[in-house]
Design an enzyme around this catalytic site. Structure first.
Site, short mmCIF file in Angstrom:
data_model
loop_
_atom_site.label_atom_id
_atom_site.label_comp_id
_atom_site.label_asym_id
_atom_site.label_seq_id
_atom_site.Cartn_x
_atom_site.Cartn_y
_atom_site.Cartn_z
N LYS A 252 -19.39 -52.94 -11.39
CA LYS A 252 -19.06 -52.18 -10.38
C LYS A 252 -17.61 -51.72 -10.19
O LYS A 252 -16.73 -52.11 -10.15
CB LYS A 252 -19.31 -53.55 -9.15
CG LYS A 252 -19.08 -52.89 -7.86
CD LYS A 252 -19.27 -54.00 -6.76
CE LYS A 252 -19.11 -53.56 -5.37
NZ LYS A 252 -18.17 -52.45 -4.87
N ARG A 257 -18.01 -43.60 -4.30
CA ARG A 257 -19.52 -43.10 -4.46
C ARG A 257 -19.55 -41.74 -4.21
O ARG A 257 -19.27 -41.06 -3.33
CB ARG A 257 -20.26 -43.93 -3.63
CG ARG A 257 -21.89 -43.80 -3.95
CD ARG A 257 -22.74 -44.62 -3.18
NE ARG A 257 -24.10 -44.82 -3.37
CZ ARG A 257 -24.63 -45.73 -3.32
NH1 ARG A 257 -24.25 -46.78 -2.56
NH2 ARG A 257 -26.17 -45.68 -3.57
N ARG A 272 -20.10 -41.06 0.38
CA ARG A 272 -21.20 -42.24 0.82
C ARG A 272 -21.66 -42.03 2.46
O ARG A 272 -22.64 -42.36 2.81
CB ARG A 272 -20.32 -43.53 0.69
CG ARG A 272 -21.12 -44.69 1.09
CD ARG A 272 -20.11 -45.90 0.94
NE ARG A 272 -20.31 -47.10 1.54
CZ ARG A 272 -20.49 -48.21 0.81
NH1 ARG A 272 -20.16 -48.29 -0.26
NH2 ARG A 272 -21.12 -49.30 1.46
N GLU A 302 -20.30 -43.26 -9.67
CA GLU A 302 -18.74 -43.86 -9.17
C GLU A 302 -17.84 -42.85 -9.72
O GLU A 302 -17.62 -42.89 -10.81
CB GLU A 302 -18.61 -45.29 -9.49
CG GLU A 302 -17.54 -45.91 -8.45
CD GLU A 302 -18.06 -46.07 -7.06
OE1 GLU A 302 -18.99 -45.91 -6.39
OE2 GLU A 302 -17.09 -46.91 -6.20
N PHE A 342 -24.91 -43.96 -12.25
CA PHE A 342 -25.79 -45.13 -12.15
C PHE A 342 -27.18 -44.90 -11.33
O PHE A 342 -28.13 -45.77 -11.44
CB PHE A 342 -25.02 -46.34 -11.45
CG PHE A 342 -24.61 -46.05 -9.97
CD1 PHE A 342 -25.58 -46.02 -9.03
CD2 PHE A 342 -23.29 -45.91 -9.79
CE1 PHE A 342 -25.06 -45.85 -7.63
CE2 PHE A 342 -22.95 -45.37 -8.30
CZ PHE A 342 -23.77 -45.54 -7.41
N ARG A 419 -29.71 -51.51 3.19
CA ARG A 419 -29.09 -52.47 2.28
C ARG A 419 -30.26 -53.57 2.21
O ARG A 419 -30.85 -54.10 3.21
CB ARG A 419 -27.86 -53.10 3.29
CG ARG A 419 -27.12 -53.92 2.40
CD ARG A 419 -25.93 -54.45 3.24
NE ARG A 419 -25.15 -53.57 3.92
CZ ARG A 419 -23.87 -53.36 3.21
NH1 ARG A 419 -23.70 -53.68 1.98
NH2 ARG A 419 -23.11 -52.40 3.71
N LYS A 425 -24.42 -57.48 -5.22
CA LYS A 425 -23.06 -57.44 -5.66
C LYS A 425 -22.56 -58.71 -5.97
O LYS A 425 -22.94 -59.81 -5.24
CB LYS A 425 -22.03 -56.90 -4.60
CG LYS A 425 -22.47 -55.60 -3.82
CD LYS A 425 -21.22 -55.59 -2.84
CE LYS A 425 -21.73 -55.83 -1.30
NZ LYS A 425 -20.80 -55.04 -0.50
P1 AMP Z 1 -19.72 -52.23 -1.53
O1 AMP Z 1 -18.68 -50.79 -1.29
O2 AMP Z 1 -18.76 -53.34 -1.45
O3 AMP Z 1 -20.41 -52.23 -0.32
O4 AMP Z 1 -20.19 -51.97 -2.77
C1 AMP Z 1 -21.32 -50.98 -2.89
C2 AMP Z 1 -20.61 -49.86 -3.70
O5 AMP Z 1 -20.28 -50.11 -5.03
C3 AMP Z 1 -21.74 -48.70 -3.99
O6 AMP Z 1 -21.74 -47.91 -2.60
C4 AMP Z 1 -20.87 -47.86 -5.11
O7 AMP Z 1 -20.02 -46.93 -4.54
C5 AMP Z 1 -20.16 -48.80 -5.55
N1 AMP Z 1 -20.59 -49.02 -7.11
C6 AMP Z 1 -19.96 -49.14 -8.18
N2 AMP Z 1 -20.58 -49.40 -9.34
C7 AMP Z 1 -21.89 -49.28 -9.05
C8 AMP Z 1 -23.08 -49.50 -9.85
N3 AMP Z 1 -23.02 -49.49 -11.05
N4 AMP Z 1 -24.19 -49.23 -9.22
C9 AMP Z 1 -24.16 -49.12 -7.67
N5 AMP Z 1 -23.05 -49.07 -6.89
C10 AMP Z 1 -21.81 -49.08 -7.60
#
Ligand code: AMP
Length: 586
Positions: A252, A257, A272, A302, A342, A419, A425
């Site tokens: 991650k 994004r 995003r 990303e 990704f 979602r 995650k």
């Molecule tokens: P969060 O911002 O905590 O909701 O986590 C989701 C975000 O992780 C996504 O919107 C992407 O921007 C980011 N991300 C980073 N690496 C990846 C990956 N390998 N696959 C999907 N999302 C990723």
């Protein structure tokens, strides 16, 4: 169509905090709208002229709006300004002054929706020398013909303060009821919206061509697809269980994004939040142009800041320096980026969003040429919790936030705009005592005292409940703000101030000031507890109790890249709470 129909509907919508009633009022308005205006009415109701990704904003400065009101009403700018200070809102002030004027004049040409829309459009497109005068005179012209109530809403829309509290999902519900034969049609309309991000276009399609055409909506490069999002769990065992025993676990990355659209030699990048960020990242555009080896494609990556000297990944905050309009060439040099790819959603005319993830990933790998600054996201396929844990540590060691674990099952489609549990995650306890930082929405504030007498003493923060599409309070945060933050926050929040609790905000606490849910900030806390006051995840853990974050501290990060709906979800907070309990027990 008379603009007064819209103004009357807004007045009624504003008066209710009940979503059902809001939907009914919207249905009534949409049914009164002629076919050729339906898209425009939908955009305007959301305070826009077109979808965000067009990059056309109506917004004009309050100062100019005051000048136009003065011109239209015959009162001085000073008088108008003084009244705004006491009344607290330029929209209402305009209404009052137009009222006074109407008593003196007898005739005005009634405003039509077409007139209002095309005037706003002209204002939005005016640039360069003379544009300020042009905007002011167009606005004054509109106000001269407006009734007091119409004037109020015209002013609110041009200053970006319409705030009717109508969520995208409410518009979709209303369209389903008005033109789709009932609520069941919503899922088809929603899919069309998720792959086009254009509510006006969806509305026009259903009204002009019917539901069948909505069902046939196609992805089209240049129109962003609403991003799929991840849920959160905090144990490898649970993650594997939820994903059917086996998953693709990917790093991650801690960046921004980017959804990249390639159409011939035209490259467009969307954030995003679906803003067009092409101009911010000429380097990423070049990377996409060179590495994507097909004619047209939509891929996700990303975008991460890298240290030009060492090639190591840098944290997200560094990348935020790239969010600027000027000095882009210097910023590119100072903060070069890499893309970690990704997903592939579309390749040469073929929609891949309904294909399972392993197939999308295979397509992605096939169409991109990896290089120094473009790589596939690092991954393993595993069914072993220990291996997942090992890979998680490796990710953190490499400068990532953790892992995104993805379903490999047949149904692992790209859930545009949702979602869900197909992506999970894993980003646990590795920085401090607190399990994790959370991104929360500022929904209210409390006046400060003493040193903070002129600013806010604390902010009321909420998490997002995607199921109910509402924001539920989870904490009151007064720590971690620097003097600079304390000056900045009232300014930042001013444009989101509303006179009462927002219809999508759930709270048992009465704040001194309420905001529409727009601004997201990052917060770290010491623990999550059951709460009799906060309503986050109410009843999920225990009947009658919500969850609260105790001892919250602002980390200094304004998450301007996130929309309110991207904030940490109430489900995530419930998961964090459960995982801490388990750890304590273990
Ligand atoms: P969060 O911002 O905590 O909701 O986590 C989701 C975000 O992780 C996504 O919107 C992407 O921007 C980011 N991300 C980073 N690496 C990846 C990956 N390998 N696959 C999907 N999302 C990723």
């Amino acid at each position: 169509m008379r603009y007064s129909l819209i103004a009357d509907a807004y007045k009624e919508i504003e008066a209710t905090a009940r979503r059902l009633e809001m939907t009914e009022l919207l249905v009534k308005l949409l049914k009164q709208t002629p076919k050729d205006l339906i898209d425009k009415v939908v955009y305007m109701t959301q305070g826009k002229l077109c979808p965000d990704f067009f990059g056309i904003e109506i917004g004009i400065a309050e100062k100019l709006a005051v000048r136009a009101v003065a011109k239209a009403t015959g009162y001085s700018e000073k008088t108008i300004k003084e009244n705004v200070t006491t009344i607290g809102d330029l929209g209402e002030t305009t209404e009052i002054f137009l009222q006074k004027k109407t008593q003196k004049t007898f005739f005005h040409e009634p405003l039509t929706v077409q007139m209002v829309y095309s005037s706003l459009d002209k204002m939005a497109r005016a640039t360069g020398p003379g544009s300020i005068e042009l905007k002011t005179s167009i606005l004054a012209g509109l106000l001269t013909n407006a009734s007091p109530e119409e004037g109020k809403y015209v002013i609110r829309i041009v200053t970006g303060n319409l705030r009717l509290g109508i969520a995208d999902m409410t518009v979709l519900d209303a369209l389903a009821v008005a033109f789709g034969g009932g609520k069941d049609a919503r899922k088809y309309l929603e899919r069309a919206y998720n792959i086009s991000s254009d509510l006006g276009k969806v509305a026009k399609t259903v009204v002009v061509q019917g539901m069948e055409a909505v069902g046939e909506f196609q992805i089209s490069p240049g129109e962003p697809i609403r991003p799929m999002q991840a849920e959160r769990l905090s144990s490898p065992v649970e993650i594997l269980e939820k994903l059917g025993g086996k998953c693709i676990a990917e790093f991650k990355y801690d960046g921004e994004r980017v959804q990249a659209h390639k159409n011939g030699d035209q490259i467009t990048l969307f954030s995003r939040r679906l803003e067009n960020i092409t101009d911010q990242y000429p380097d990423s555009c070049e990377l996409i142009e060179n590495c994507v080896r097909v004619e047209s494609a939509i891929v996700e990556a990303e975008c991460v800041a890298v240290d030009p000297d060492t090639g190591e990944m840098k944290p997200f905050q560094e990348l935020m320096h790239r969010r600027r309009k000027h000095g882009i060439a210097e910023a590119m040099e100072e903060i070069p980026v890499s893309l970690f790819m990704f997903d592939a959603l579309y390749v040469d005319g073929e929609d891949l969003t309904l294909e399972p993830y392993p197939i999308r990933r295979r397509n992605l790998k096939k169409i991109i040429e990896q290089g120094c600054h473009v790589k596939m996201a690092d991954y393993i396929v595993t069914d072993d919790p220990d291996e997942l844990e090992w890979f998680f540590e490796k990710a953190v060691e490499s400068g990532c936030e953790g892992l995104v674990c993805k379903s490999m099952n047949k149904d692992s489609v790209y859930q545009a705009g949702a979602r869900g549990w197909l992506w999970i995650k894993y980003k646990r306890d590795y920085k401090s005592e607190m399990a994790d930082t959370v991104d929360l929405v500022v929904v209210g504030a409390f006046h400060g005292r003493g040193k903070r007498a002129r600013t806010y003493g604390a902010l009321l923060l909420a998490a997002y409940d995607a199921g109910k599409d509402v924001f539920q309070t989870v904490t009151k945060c007064g720590t971690g703000f620097t003097d600079e933050d304390l000056k900045k926050i009232p300014k930042l929040m001013k444009e989101h101030k509303i006179p009462h609790r927002h219809s999508r905000v759930r709270s048992n606490i009465e704040a001194d000031v309420w905001f529409e849910p727009k601004v997201v900030i990052e917060v770290i806390g010491a623990e999550i507890t059951l709460s009799p006051i906060h309503v986050c995840a109410m009843g999920v853990i225990k009947r009658g109790s919500g969850l609260a974050i105790r001892f919250p501290r602002f980390t200094g990060n304004y998450r301007l890249d996130k929309s309110a709906e991207d904030a940490t979800s109430t489900n995530e907070i419930a998961e964090m709470y459960k995982s801490r309990l388990k750890k304590a027990a273990g």
